[in-house]
Design an enzyme around this catalytic site. Sequence first.
Site, PDB file in Angstrom:
ATOM      1  N   GLY A  41      -1.993  49.528  67.545  1.00 11.97           N
ATOM      2  CA  GLY A  41      -1.182  50.112  66.473  1.00 11.97           C
ATOM      3  C   GLY A  41      -1.953  50.146  65.166  1.00 11.97           C
ATOM      4  N   GLY A 218     -12.395  60.776  77.795  1.00 11.96           N
ATOM      5  CA  GLY A 218     -13.634  60.133  77.336  1.00 11.96           C
ATOM      6  C   GLY A 218     -14.623  61.174  76.851  1.00 11.96           C
ATOM      7  N   GLY A 221     -13.932  65.037  76.685  1.00 11.23           N
ATOM      8  CA  GLY A 221     -12.972  65.642  75.764  1.00 11.23           C
ATOM      9  C   GLY A 221     -11.535  65.352  76.137  1.00 11.23           C
ATOM     10  N   ASP A 244     -20.267  51.278  71.762  1.00 13.80           N
ATOM     11  CA  ASP A 244     -19.064  50.464  72.003  1.00 13.80           C
ATOM     12  C   ASP A 244     -17.860  51.410  72.028  1.00 13.80           C
ATOM     13  OD1 ASP A 244     -16.956  48.692  72.004  1.00 13.80           O
ATOM     14  OD2 ASP A 244     -17.615  47.537  70.263  1.00 13.80           O
ATOM     15  N   GLY A 249      -9.875  55.479  71.805  1.00 14.78           N
ATOM     16  CA  GLY A 249      -8.583  56.146  72.009  1.00 14.78           C
ATOM     17  C   GLY A 249      -7.707  56.019  70.761  1.00 14.78           C
ATOM     18  N   ASP A 250      -7.797  54.884  70.094  1.00 15.90           N
ATOM     19  CA  ASP A 250      -7.010  54.681  68.869  1.00 15.90           C
ATOM     20  C   ASP A 250      -7.531  55.575  67.738  1.00 15.90           C
ATOM     21  OD1 ASP A 250      -5.691  52.691  70.287  1.00 15.90           O
ATOM     22  OD2 ASP A 250      -7.042  51.122  69.574  1.00 15.90           O
ATOM     23  N   SER A 282     -16.769  57.242  66.575  1.00 12.91           N
ATOM     24  CA  SER A 282     -16.437  55.808  66.628  1.00 12.91           C
ATOM     25  C   SER A 282     -17.205  55.069  67.726  1.00 12.91           C
ATOM     26  CB  SER A 282     -14.930  55.608  66.793  1.00 12.91           C
ATOM     27  OG  SER A 282     -14.546  55.750  68.145  1.00 12.91           O
TER      28      SER A 282
HETATM   29  O1  RIB Z   1      -7.634  49.871  71.875  1.00 14.51           O
HETATM   30  C1  RIB Z   1      -8.472  48.826  71.463  1.00 14.51           C
HETATM   31  C2  RIB Z   1      -7.651  47.629  71.114  1.00 14.51           C
HETATM   32  O2  RIB Z   1      -7.000  47.173  72.261  1.00 14.51           O
HETATM   33  C3  RIB Z   1      -8.443  46.451  70.602  1.00 14.51           C
HETATM   34  O3  RIB Z   1      -8.600  46.460  69.219  1.00 14.51           O
HETATM   35  C4  RIB Z   1      -7.665  45.263  71.112  1.00 14.51           C
HETATM   36  O4  RIB Z   1      -7.037  44.548  70.089  1.00 14.51           O
HETATM   37  C5  RIB Z   1      -6.653  45.831  72.096  1.00 14.51           C
HETATM   38  O5  RIB Z   1      -5.387  45.809  71.575  1.00 14.51           O
END
Ligand code: RIB
Length: 308
Positions: A41, A218, A221, A244, A249-250, A282
């Site tokens: 989140g 990934g 695309g 890394d 995804g976030d 990222s």
């Molecule tokens: O999506 C990556 C995140 O997943 C990490 O930051 C970790 O905290 C997990 O929640």
Amino acid sequence: MSKIVVIGSCGVDFTAYAPRLPKPGETIHGTKFTTSFGGKGANQCIAAAKLGGNTYMICSLGDDQWGEKYKENLKNHGVDITHAKITPNVTTGCAQISVAENGENQIVVVPGANNYLSKEDVANSAELIKNADVLIGQLETPFETMLEAFKLSKGIKLFNAAPAQAGIDEILPHCTILCVNEPEASLLTNFDVDITNAVDALKKLLDAGCETVIITLGSKGAVYMSKHDQQPIHVLCEEVVPVDTTGAGDAFVGALATYLVTYKGQPLHQIIGAACHVATLSVTKEGTQKSYPEKIDAFNREYQYIKL
Ligand code: RIB
């Protein structure tokens, strides 16, 4: 200014870097250890904030050494923390992460205070949720809380069904956009999803009630399809050497929200291309929030897409 409201998790990431991921039962030597702010989140919220989004975080933190520090971290990134609560007698969520030299990772999440984000918190932030231009949710906090928030919100509701969890069908009709990766799509559709059958998965998830479904692939695309035109599209993304992939995804979700409100009405393939670009940047750096690009406008680049 459009409001991007994230309801969901915060966590502290304890990350070990090693030449490769250990096998079950195996001990290997690592090369580096870091402690950083994470949680899906908050990662999504900070990805949006770093791109200039007007962000709000609704979350639960522990009353340990991390809770207040985490609020400070959100604030330092310009996130509104009026609805970031400290829950007494619990620890802040955390994650144990291993990252291999090829960029792959393994993550174990311990929810801690994230488990205490409740329907009451939704009621306490009802006005904010209702009036959000984009509401973002994920699955590291209780599902009932997420469902309640998604029922309430009137704007774009962007649901990232991560980590993969079964039994979440009830929320799908409340999703303007459902965003999942291949394993998450596989769990929701009951078949192994990859690029060869992603269109079948898109159709199945649209039938479950979402307006638009995006499956991220990934380095390949993302594919997406919307109910209104039923046209599946594959948006391509540039290849990089990953350092890394944690939190990529976030980065995608946070960037997607930002570009959706900044470039309202523009073609979705272009907005998704921009979000893919942010996620790609990222993975070229270590960590999650600190690897997200700052103040770039990825929308004004050209992205290739193929109608499937
Ligand atoms: O999506 C990556 C995140 O997943 C990490 O930051 C970790 O905290 C997990 O929640």
